[in-house]
Design an enzyme around this catalytic site. Structure first.
Site, PDB file in Angstrom:
ATOM      1  N   GLY A  45       0.817  -1.218   0.000  1.00 29.02           N
ATOM      2  CA  GLY A  45       0.000   0.000   0.000  1.00 29.02           C
ATOM      3  C   GLY A  45       0.845   1.260   0.000  1.00 29.02           C
ATOM      4  N   CYS A  46       1.904   1.255   0.778  1.00 30.22           N
ATOM      5  CA  CYS A  46       2.773   2.434   0.883  1.00 30.22           C
ATOM      6  C   CYS A  46       3.531   2.674  -0.415  1.00 30.22           C
ATOM      7  CB  CYS A  46       3.721   2.278   2.063  1.00 30.22           C
ATOM      8  SG  CYS A  46       2.838   2.115   3.633  1.00 30.22           S
ATOM      9  N   THR A  47       3.930   1.591  -1.076  1.00 29.77           N
ATOM     10  CA  THR A  47       4.613   1.719  -2.364  1.00 29.77           C
ATOM     11  C   THR A  47       3.663   2.293  -3.410  1.00 29.77           C
ATOM     12  OG1 THR A  47       6.102  -0.111  -1.837  1.00 29.77           O
ATOM     13  CG2 THR A  47       5.837   0.450  -4.171  1.00 29.77           C
ATOM     14  N   ALA A  50       3.158   6.053  -2.742  1.00 26.41           N
ATOM     15  CA  ALA A  50       4.329   6.858  -3.121  1.00 26.41           C
ATOM     16  C   ALA A  50       4.457   6.941  -4.642  1.00 26.41           C
ATOM     17  CB  ALA A  50       5.594   6.257  -2.507  1.00 26.41           C
TER      18      ALA A  50
END
Length: 155
Positions: A45-47, A50
């Site tokens: 999710g964070c990738t 970003a």
């Protein structure tokens, strides 16, 4: 825990960034700032978040905004994350933990019945005078960067 709301002065921050730099709210006076908090670098999710913000970086810049992603990851991990995915956003490390506390995003979370402390995925839009103009809490990644960009462009 502070509850950051629209219309209030943004809490100050000063953090180390990927690439060996620093970023502070004071250094960005006169610019719009998108400050987004994410739990952990190089997780799915964070990738995606970003990468989505990076995809729109030219439009954010054209609208006078700086995009800063914040996690508690060490700078070395952020360096690897930025390089691995060719990320264009500023990645800041809140390893000392003061910024996530001040912004009220260090919260109790639950996963598979287990309770633990972690970063709430949240985004704040700050105007050039340092005032919080929009707050997104419990962010769902899909479409979020485009929604934030539209808010920046209308500010």
């Amino acid at each position: 825990m502070p509850d950051i709301t629209e219309g209030q002065q943004a809490p100050a921050f000063d953090m180390a960034t990927a690439g060996g730099g620093r970023v502070s709210l004071d250094s960005l006076k006169g610019r719009k700032v998108v400050l987004y908090f994410y739990p952990k670098a190089d997780t799915p999710g964070c990738t995606n978040e970003a990468r989505d913000f990076s995809e729109h970086i030219d439009a954010f810049a054209a609208a006078g905004a700086t995009v800063i992603g914040v996690s508690r990851d060490p700078v070395k991990k952020l360096d690897r994350f930025k390089t691995k995915y060719d990320l264009k956003v500023v990645l800041a490390s809140d390893e000392p933990e003061a910024v996530t506390e001040a912004w009220g995003v260090w919260v109790e979370k639950k996963l598979y019945g287990r309770e633990y402390m972690g970063i709430e995925r949240a985004t704040f839009l700050i105007d050039g005078a340092g005032v919080v103009r929009r707050v997104w809490r419990k962010v769902s990644v899909k479409g979020h960067a485009a929604e934030v960009l539209a808010a920046v462009q209308s500010l």
